[in-house]
Design a protein around this motif. Sequence first.
Motif, short mmCIF file in Angstrom:
data_model
loop_
_atom_site.label_atom_id
_atom_site.label_comp_id
_atom_site.label_asym_id
_atom_site.label_seq_id
_atom_site.Cartn_x
_atom_site.Cartn_y
_atom_site.Cartn_z
N GLN A 473 0.82 -1.21 0.00
CA GLN A 473 0.00 0.00 0.00
C GLN A 473 0.85 1.26 0.00
O GLN A 473 0.51 2.26 -0.63
N ASN A 474 1.98 1.22 0.71
CA ASN A 474 2.85 2.39 0.75
C ASN A 474 3.50 2.66 -0.60
O ASN A 474 3.91 3.80 -0.89
N MET A 475 3.64 1.62 -1.43
CA MET A 475 4.14 1.85 -2.79
C MET A 475 3.16 2.74 -3.57
O MET A 475 3.55 3.54 -4.42
N ARG A 476 1.88 2.56 -3.23
CA ARG A 476 0.86 3.31 -3.95
C ARG A 476 0.67 4.70 -3.39
O ARG A 476 0.43 5.66 -4.14
N TYR A 477 0.79 4.81 -2.07
CA TYR A 477 0.45 6.08 -1.42
C TYR A 477 1.67 6.81 -0.88
O TYR A 477 1.59 7.52 0.12
N HIS A 478 2.81 6.60 -1.54
CA HIS A 478 4.02 7.38 -1.27
C HIS A 478 4.45 7.30 0.21
O HIS A 478 4.77 8.32 0.83
N ASN A 479 4.40 6.09 0.74
CA ASN A 479 4.85 5.86 2.12
C ASN A 479 4.16 6.77 3.12
O ASN A 479 4.76 7.28 4.08
N SER A 480 2.88 7.00 2.87
CA SER A 480 2.12 7.90 3.76
C SER A 480 1.53 7.19 4.97
O SER A 480 0.92 7.82 5.82
N ILE A 481 1.72 5.85 5.02
CA ILE A 481 1.13 5.07 6.13
C ILE A 481 2.26 4.51 6.97
O ILE A 481 3.11 3.77 6.47
N GLU A 482 2.29 4.88 8.23
CA GLU A 482 3.29 4.35 9.17
C GLU A 482 2.67 3.21 9.97
O GLU A 482 1.55 3.33 10.47
N ILE A 505 -6.61 -4.32 8.98
CA ILE A 505 -5.68 -3.24 8.67
C ILE A 505 -6.04 -2.60 7.33
O ILE A 505 -5.96 -1.38 7.15
N GLU A 506 -6.48 -3.44 6.37
CA GLU A 506 -6.93 -2.90 5.08
C GLU A 506 -8.12 -1.96 5.28
O GLU A 506 -8.19 -0.88 4.67
N ASN A 507 -9.04 -2.35 6.13
CA ASN A 507 -10.19 -1.51 6.40
C ASN A 507 -9.77 -0.17 7.02
O ASN A 507 -10.31 0.89 6.70
N ALA A 508 -8.75 -0.23 7.93
CA ALA A 508 -8.25 0.99 8.56
C ALA A 508 -7.59 1.90 7.54
O ALA A 508 -7.70 3.14 7.63
N VAL A 509 -6.92 1.30 6.54
CA VAL A 509 -6.25 2.10 5.52
C VAL A 509 -7.27 2.77 4.59
O VAL A 509 -7.27 3.99 4.39
#
Length: 610
Positions: A473-482, A505-509
């Motif tokens: 997911q971070n590949m898609r959203y520019h490492n915006s999720i820690e 976790i997917e639901n949280a994202v």
Amino acid sequence: MNHFFSKVRQNYGDMKLASKFTLILMITVTVPVIMMACFFYGKLYDMVVSYTIRQEQDISAKTAPIVEDLVQQVIDAHDRITDQDFFQTLFHQPVNSPFRMFENTEEIQEFQEYTKSLISSGKISGLQIYMDFPTSVRLFQDELTRDYFSPMSKAKGTYWYGIFQGTSVSSLFCPSFYLGDREKKSYGDMAYITSTTFYFQGHAYRAYIAAYTSSDNFTDLLKDNLTVDGSVSYIINDRNAIVASSDQSQSGIYLLDYDSIEDSFMSSNNFIERTILDTTVYAGFYNIKQPGWFMVTVLPAGPLITQSNMIMVQYILMYLAFLVLALILAHYMSRSITNRISSVIHQMSKVRKGTLSPMESPTYHDEIGDLIDTYNYMNYMTRKMDQLMSEQAKAAEELRLAEFHSLQAQINPHFLYNTMDMINWLAQQGRTAEVSSAVQSLSRFYKLTLSRKQSISTIAQETEHATIYLEIQNMRYHNSIEFVSDIPDELMEYQIPKLTLQPLIENAVLHGILEKDDKAGTIVLTGWLEDSSIVLLISDDGVGISPDKLSSILSGEGSSSSGGTNIAVYNTHRRLQILYGTDYGLTYSNNPGGGTEVEIHIPAIRNTTC
């Protein structure tokens, strides 16, 4: 009242025969013993006090002469030293020079050797003769006498020196606090000291002869003198000073005045009852004649009461042991009478467990024999019913597992769909390197998932799955999720159903963090043991969930704000409840600081297959 007796008769009539025999025996054995215990309990304390006092009297009567003997040994050692020729020459023959005594070294040698022998034999622990000479005098420097002679300045400042100066006493047996630190450290913490006079150059001077000993000898005797915990024994002199004690703190609490002790000793040779600090005690007194001491033994009433209670407890325990033996005997006798009836009851009680088995054909065809024949006839029908129940239970279990696998199968395509959508988006952007990395991560994810055929994984493996998912997911959203994982190491090998963490976790994202304006946030995964369960907590700082949707998120009926459904969350919740029961599953709540929290409750089962 009539209703009460009627109910008692009914209950007695419904009892089994073995219970009736046992009840009658218990009443027969217990009632007389309880009556005797109540009768003697009031007299038990007086009996314990009398017995304990008699014991203490016997022991103290033997201890007091031993204390006197210890005192006499020190006095005798002192007197033998003063009888030495060197000592007589020094103190009882007028001399003009303190050096003239050294003309006869044989007397000095004999004095030194005899004093050493007394110290090594334990009669005394040290000897000091204090004289008012200048420190340059040969007595204080000569190799044969310097260990036993000290200038008077060494004695000044001690309590015993003050007593000699202020009174006309010629001898004094000193407890520890009468002595100076130098004396206690070098010679002993008790001393027998006498005063004498010597003449030098026509003038009379004072001298003190101190024979030292250790108070440990007296303390050990006083400790051995006691038979009751909490009691204390001490020796007191005519100045109301404690000479020795079995327990210093206790003797301070139960300290009696010397004059009152002397009056009590003269009026009674038995233990007397006293009240000290609102506590009843029993005190006995024994005279140590030579120094004029008294040995006092104090027995507080509290330990005596405890001792009497302990005797009663021991009596009760002994009685209970005999009662258990009687019950076993009564049970054996009653079972010998009711054995055949009990065997039928035992076999018939198995019907409730579904494990009924036939009994052997009866030897005797009385009423019980007819009952066994009837039971055996019913056994065949019962086994048929048991077989049908087993088949029904097996079918229900198979249905439960089928539903579980069906729900789990719905989650795998759901995750794959979302991941492929992300890879497609990357491809459209022409980010081939990231597409390759995402495909590799996805391949590694499914390799880990599909390499195990079981539906159960470990928390460690599930955490790894979630980490790989967030990497994609971070590949898609520019490492915006820690992502922060803080699960204790000891929980990592506990069991958890596959694909439990990733959907949540997917639901949280998707429905939490990505719905924020900046599309950035943090997901924290923690866990702990709670009784026999494990609680895993996933918290995010996303947009949160509205109260009306929060109540329906686990029902499978609600939808997210982005148009998606809650099927993944609902399926995860259902899988956990199908596997472990309704006490387990998911719990959603809004984080007070913003965002959403979901608790995963699963039983604490250690993994044994991985």
